[in-house]
Design a protein around this motif. Structure first.
Motif, PDB file in Angstrom:
ATOM      1  N   PHE A  27     -38.282 -50.016  -7.195  1.00 29.85           N
ATOM      2  CA  PHE A  27     -37.043 -50.097  -6.425  1.00 29.85           C
ATOM      3  C   PHE A  27     -35.865 -50.472  -7.329  1.00 29.85           C
ATOM      4  N   THR A  28     -36.097 -51.378  -8.265  1.00 31.44           N
ATOM      5  CA  THR A  28     -35.036 -51.771  -9.193  1.00 31.44           C
ATOM      6  C   THR A  28     -34.596 -50.587 -10.038  1.00 31.44           C
ATOM      7  N   LEU A  29     -35.556 -49.824 -10.540  1.00 31.02           N
ATOM      8  CA  LEU A  29     -35.223 -48.632 -11.331  1.00 31.02           C
ATOM      9  C   LEU A  29     -34.503 -47.599 -10.473  1.00 31.02           C
ATOM     10  N   LEU A  30     -34.948 -47.417  -9.244  1.00 28.35           N
ATOM     11  CA  LEU A  30     -34.303 -46.454  -8.354  1.00 28.35           C
ATOM     12  C   LEU A  30     -32.861 -46.848  -8.079  1.00 28.35           C
ATOM     13  N   ALA A  31     -32.605 -48.128  -7.854  1.00 30.29           N
ATOM     14  CA  ALA A  31     -31.235 -48.590  -7.607  1.00 30.29           C
ATOM     15  C   ALA A  31     -30.336 -48.284  -8.800  1.00 30.29           C
ATOM     16  N   ALA A  32     -30.827 -48.546 -10.011  1.00 30.19           N
ATOM     17  CA  ALA A  32     -30.024 -48.299 -11.204  1.00 30.19           C
ATOM     18  C   ALA A  32     -29.742 -46.814 -11.383  1.00 30.19           C
ATOM     19  N   LEU A  33     -30.742 -45.960 -11.207  1.00 29.03           N
ATOM     20  CA  LEU A  33     -30.553 -44.520 -11.402  1.00 29.03           C
ATOM     21  C   LEU A  33     -29.665 -43.923 -10.309  1.00 29.03           C
ATOM     22  N   ALA A  34     -29.804 -44.419  -9.088  1.00 23.62           N
ATOM     23  CA  ALA A  34     -28.938 -43.929  -8.008  1.00 23.62           C
ATOM     24  C   ALA A  34     -27.488 -44.311  -8.261  1.00 23.62           C
ATOM     25  N   CYS A  35     -27.267 -45.540  -8.761  1.00 21.60           N
ATOM     26  CA  CYS A  35     -25.901 -45.952  -9.102  1.00 21.60           C
ATOM     27  C   CYS A  35     -25.346 -45.072 -10.214  1.00 21.60           C
ATOM     28  N   LEU A  36     -26.169 -44.732 -11.196  1.00 23.98           N
ATOM     29  CA  LEU A  36     -25.713 -43.858 -12.284  1.00 23.98           C
ATOM     30  C   LEU A  36     -25.306 -42.492 -11.746  1.00 23.98           C
ATOM     31  N   SER A  37     -26.068 -41.960 -10.807  1.00 25.34           N
ATOM     32  CA  SER A  37     -25.725 -40.672 -10.198  1.00 25.34           C
ATOM     33  C   SER A  37     -24.377 -40.746  -9.482  1.00 25.34           C
ATOM     34  N   LEU A  38     -24.170 -41.800  -8.726  1.00 26.46           N
ATOM     35  CA  LEU A  38     -22.883 -41.956  -8.028  1.00 26.46           C
ATOM     36  C   LEU A  38     -21.746 -42.179  -9.017  1.00 26.46           C
ATOM     37  N   ALA A  39     -21.998 -42.953 -10.059  1.00 24.63           N
ATOM     38  CA  ALA A  39     -20.951 -43.211 -11.049  1.00 24.63           C
ATOM     39  C   ALA A  39     -20.532 -41.926 -11.761  1.00 24.63           C
ATOM     40  N   LEU A  61     -32.847 -47.944  -1.765  1.00 27.00           N
ATOM     41  CA  LEU A  61     -33.003 -46.837  -0.829  1.00 27.00           C
ATOM     42  C   LEU A  61     -31.659 -46.383  -0.269  1.00 27.00           C
ATOM     43  N   SER A  62     -30.756 -47.340  -0.016  1.00 25.27           N
ATOM     44  CA  SER A  62     -29.422 -46.974   0.475  1.00 25.27           C
ATOM     45  C   SER A  62     -28.644 -46.191  -0.578  1.00 25.27           C
ATOM     46  N   LEU A  63     -28.649 -46.673  -1.829  1.00 27.03           N
ATOM     47  CA  LEU A  63     -27.927 -45.974  -2.892  1.00 27.03           C
ATOM     48  C   LEU A  63     -28.522 -44.600  -3.158  1.00 27.03           C
ATOM     49  N   ALA A  64     -29.859 -44.504  -3.153  1.00 24.48           N
ATOM     50  CA  ALA A  64     -30.497 -43.206  -3.377  1.00 24.48           C
ATOM     51  C   ALA A  64     -30.143 -42.237  -2.252  1.00 24.48           C
ATOM     52  N   GLY A  65     -30.161 -42.737  -1.014  1.00 28.28           N
ATOM     53  CA  GLY A  65     -29.762 -41.880   0.096  1.00 28.28           C
ATOM     54  C   GLY A  65     -28.313 -41.439  -0.011  1.00 28.28           C
ATOM     55  N   LEU A  66     -27.435 -42.350  -0.388  1.00 29.80           N
ATOM     56  CA  LEU A  66     -26.021 -42.005  -0.530  1.00 29.80           C
ATOM     57  C   LEU A  66     -25.811 -41.015  -1.674  1.00 29.80           C
ATOM     58  N   ALA A  67     -26.510 -41.232  -2.798  1.00 26.33           N
ATOM     59  CA  ALA A  67     -26.361 -40.320  -3.938  1.00 26.33           C
ATOM     60  C   ALA A  67     -26.803 -38.910  -3.571  1.00 26.33           C
ATOM     61  N   LEU A  68     -27.930 -38.780  -2.863  1.00 24.26           N
ATOM     62  CA  LEU A  68     -28.390 -37.455  -2.435  1.00 24.26           C
ATOM     63  C   LEU A  68     -27.439 -36.839  -1.419  1.00 24.26           C
ATOM     64  N   LEU A  84     -21.457 -54.640  -4.670  1.00 27.05           N
ATOM     65  CA  LEU A  84     -21.238 -54.499  -6.114  1.00 27.05           C
ATOM     66  C   LEU A  84     -21.129 -53.045  -6.577  1.00 27.05           C
ATOM     67  N   PRO A  85     -21.943 -52.096  -6.078  1.00 29.45           N
ATOM     68  CA  PRO A  85     -21.740 -50.712  -6.539  1.00 29.45           C
ATOM     69  C   PRO A  85     -20.340 -50.177  -6.274  1.00 29.45           C
ATOM     70  N   PRO A  86     -19.805 -50.261  -5.040  1.00 29.30           N
ATOM     71  CA  PRO A  86     -18.432 -49.767  -4.868  1.00 29.30           C
ATOM     72  C   PRO A  86     -17.416 -50.579  -5.647  1.00 29.30           C
ATOM     73  N   LEU A  87     -17.648 -51.882  -5.821  1.00 30.25           N
ATOM     74  CA  LEU A  87     -16.710 -52.692  -6.597  1.00 30.25           C
ATOM     75  C   LEU A  87     -16.624 -52.190  -8.032  1.00 30.25           C
ATOM     76  N   TRP A  88     -17.767 -51.968  -8.668  1.00 36.01           N
ATOM     77  CA  TRP A  88     -17.753 -51.524 -10.063  1.00 36.01           C
ATOM     78  C   TRP A  88     -17.259 -50.085 -10.183  1.00 36.01           C
ATOM     79  N   LEU A  89     -17.532 -49.249  -9.196  1.00 31.54           N
ATOM     80  CA  LEU A  89     -17.002 -47.882  -9.237  1.00 31.54           C
ATOM     81  C   LEU A  89     -15.477 -47.890  -9.133  1.00 31.54           C
ATOM     82  N   LEU A  90     -14.951 -48.719  -8.246  1.00 29.70           N
ATOM     83  CA  LEU A  90     -13.493 -48.809  -8.110  1.00 29.70           C
ATOM     84  C   LEU A  90     -12.855 -49.384  -9.366  1.00 29.70           C
ATOM     85  N   LEU A  91     -13.484 -50.403  -9.949  1.00 26.60           N
ATOM     86  CA  LEU A  91     -12.922 -50.977 -11.171  1.00 26.60           C
ATOM     87  C   LEU A  91     -12.993 -49.984 -12.326  1.00 26.60           C
ATOM     88  N   ALA A  92     -14.062 -49.189 -12.373  1.00 31.55           N
ATOM     89  CA  ALA A  92     -14.141 -48.157 -13.409  1.00 31.55           C
ATOM     90  C   ALA A  92     -13.054 -47.108 -13.223  1.00 31.55           C
TER      91      ALA A  92
END
Length: 558
Positions: free
Chosen positions: A99-111, A147-154, A375-383
């Motif tokens: 799950f930790t790996l999935l969260a990181a990879l899903a965030c990378l896809s969204l980023a 699971l939420s980030l992976a669903g959103l990324a897809l 945190l994901p939307p926060l870091w995406l907005l700051l980026a």
């Protein structure tokens, strides 16, 4: 690089003892091994307050109402225990590592979709203390986020490319997130916001069948087994459990203030960078947060507990954290002067706003881990803000490296301190059993102490329990002991020992002395603090007189 960093931050901590709320999911998992199709049978994972809530309503204690989370994580833990021959800490943590790996990879896809610096945004999430320490737990925070980030990324990929199968699969993932943690329902609103931003409503409807199939199956099980939906039964119990102490105006203000201090205290380098790069535009926001914090300590309004116990250093620390947290949020939500305009940045703002609103309005207290969905939307907005500044490449990367580096150093320091605290509870349980070889050992306490005391054969002592008798031993910690002895029992005990458990590291995450409240703002408004105060204090009592004849309880599980 992302996978390597995740593994580097998690593998060394696979042997971390059971800690904080891990115990409740493990108790449910143990029940699943006995009755796999009825995960909430019996009365596992109940705290003292749960028993009081059931007694007040005249009902027998049962997990179906008291457990506010759906059972996906307990099922994973039960499967790990069944395959590995028992509940062994490294194997349990390893079972949740995907799950930790999935969260990181899903965030990378969204980023990659939303920023020109996807690696920096992803590393900023992966390195932050909220993510790292949650990844070391056996709770639902990271699995639900993954699971939420992976669903959103897809979903984003499917909507952008017109691929309905991806949208359908996204629905299954969001459905799994819902049976991990009900607050993942906010992800559905985020999906709607993106569909509105892209003006693609009909393809977005394909997400509904997947959600309906997964969540509908769980609801069918509830009705077939218990005759009621778990989400409704647990919501009623949740409201009664926290009645009068978590959802009034004062409590909401405390949680909002705690959210600011948690953000600023764990991401202070980005906060300082935001203030510096804004050329004074964020100074009024930070100043207002400083002034509001000063006002709270001076006025001490009703509902804000123990403000008078903070020294000058504590007040300054809380004020600085609140100011930096406010600056970070203001920087993320500000309209960039230039930069990419697609997709509409308001979608990311809606996502961030919903996550923060959920933490303040729906959760019972302020905690750093409760900010994880924000945190994901926060870091995406700051980026994106960094993209809009159009800085020279070297300067932009130095800023990103400073943010990630600060998070890494702090996360490792906090992770070591947290592991140290968890190990102390395991040691107390072993020592308590050895010190009383004949009489019964009772304990007042929750979290990891509860798990290890149960494994050592000790018995949980509720606040109305008078059963201990002459020669029995009672163990009660100061921090993890969330209720007191029954008045009649208190009159029959004599303190025989008071232990101060010292730590290896001068960092505190949960301490009245240091005013550190990483897991709950009730211990303090600083997310962490430098301190040599004891990690925990433990009182040991001996019972000097026999118990009164017990009153037969109405429910066997009482």
């Amino acid at each position: 690089m992302v996978i390597a960093l995740v593994l580097a931050l998690t593998l060394p901590f696979l042997d971390k003892p059971v800690h904080v709320d891990d115990v409740y999911f493990l108790e449910v998992a143990a029940g699943i091994l006995d009755h796999p199709w009825r995960p909430f049978d019996g009365a596992a994972g109940l705290e003292d307050v749960d028993y009081r809530v059931f007694a007040a309503s005249g009902r027998c204690p049962e997990t179906f109402s008291s457990m506010s989370h759906p059972p996906l994580v307990p099922y994973v833990l039960a499967a790990a225990a069944a395959l590995s021959g028992g509940f062994v800490e490294p194997r349990l943590h390893a079972a949740l590592l995907p799950f930790t790996l999935l969260a990181a990879l899903a965030c990378l896809s969204l980023a990659r979709r939303f920023t020109r610096r996807p690696l920096a945004a992803t590393l900023a999430l992966v390195a932050t203390p909220a993510f790292v320490l949650s990844a070391h737990s056996l709770m639902t925070d990271v699995p639900a986020l993954a699971l939420s980030l992976a669903g959103l990324a897809l979903f984003v990929r499917g909507i952008d490319a017109g691929r309905r199968r991806q949208v359908l699969l996204a629905g299954f993932l969001v459905g799994l997130a819902l049976v991990t943690r009900y607050s993942a329902a906010l992800t559905l609103v985020v999906l709607v916001a993106y569909a509105v931003a892209r003006r693609r409503f009909r393809p977005a409807l394909m997400v509904l069948p997947g959600v309906a199939i997964v969540f509908g199956a769980w609801c069918w099980q509830n009705l077939a087994t218990h005759g009621e939906l778990h989400v409704l039964a647990s919501s009623r119990h949740y409201a009664a459990f926290y009645a009068g102490r978590s959802f009034d105006l004062a409590a909401s203000c405390r949680k909002a203030w705690s959210a600011l201090t948690a953000l600023g205290g764990t991401a202070f380098a980005p906060g300082l960078l935001a203030l510096g790069l804004s050329r004074g535009r964020l100074a009024p926001v930070a100043g207002a947060a400083l002034a509001a914090t000063a006002g709270l300590f001076v006025l001490r309004p009703a509902g804000f507990e123990r403000l008078e116990t903070y020294g000058i250093a504590g007040v300054l620390g809380v004020a600085a954290c609140a100011a930096l947290g406010a600056a970070l949020l203001a920087a993320a939500l500000a309209r960039p002067a230039a930069g990419p305009s697609e997709p509409e940045p308001w979608f990311l703002r809606v996502w961030l706003g919903l996550a923060l609103l959920g933490a303040v309005a729906c959760l019972p207290f302020g905690a750093v881990r409760y900010l994880l969905p924000a945190l994901p939307p926060l870091w995406l907005l700051l980026a994106r803000q960094l993209d809009a500044l159009d800085l020279p490449a070297g300067q932009a990367w130095r800023a990103a490296a400073l943010a990630v580096g600060q998070a890494l150093v702090l996360s490792l320091a906090l992770a070591l301190a947290d592991q140290d605290l968890a190990q102390r509870y395991r040691a107390v349980a072993l020592a308590a059993r050895a010190s009383s070889p004949t009489g019964t050992v009772w304990y007042v306490g929750e979290w990891g102490l509860r798990y290890y005391m149960d494994r050592a054969g000790a018995r949980y002592l509720r606040s109305d329990d008078e059963r201990p008798t002459t020669g029995d031993t009672i163990v009660r910690p100061e921090i993890a002991g969330l209720h007191d002895l029954a008045p009649g029992l208190r009159a029959r005990v004599t303190p025989i020992q008071r232990l101060e458990l010292l730590g290896r590291w001068p960092v505190r995450l949960l301490s009245f002395d240091a005013k550190a409240g990483f897991y709950s703002h009730h211990w303090g408004y600083l997310p962490w603090a430098l301190s040599r105060a004891p990690l925990e204090r433990v009182e040991v009592f001996e019972v000097q007189a026999p118990a009164s004849p017990p009153v037969e309880p109405a429910c066997a599980s009482f």
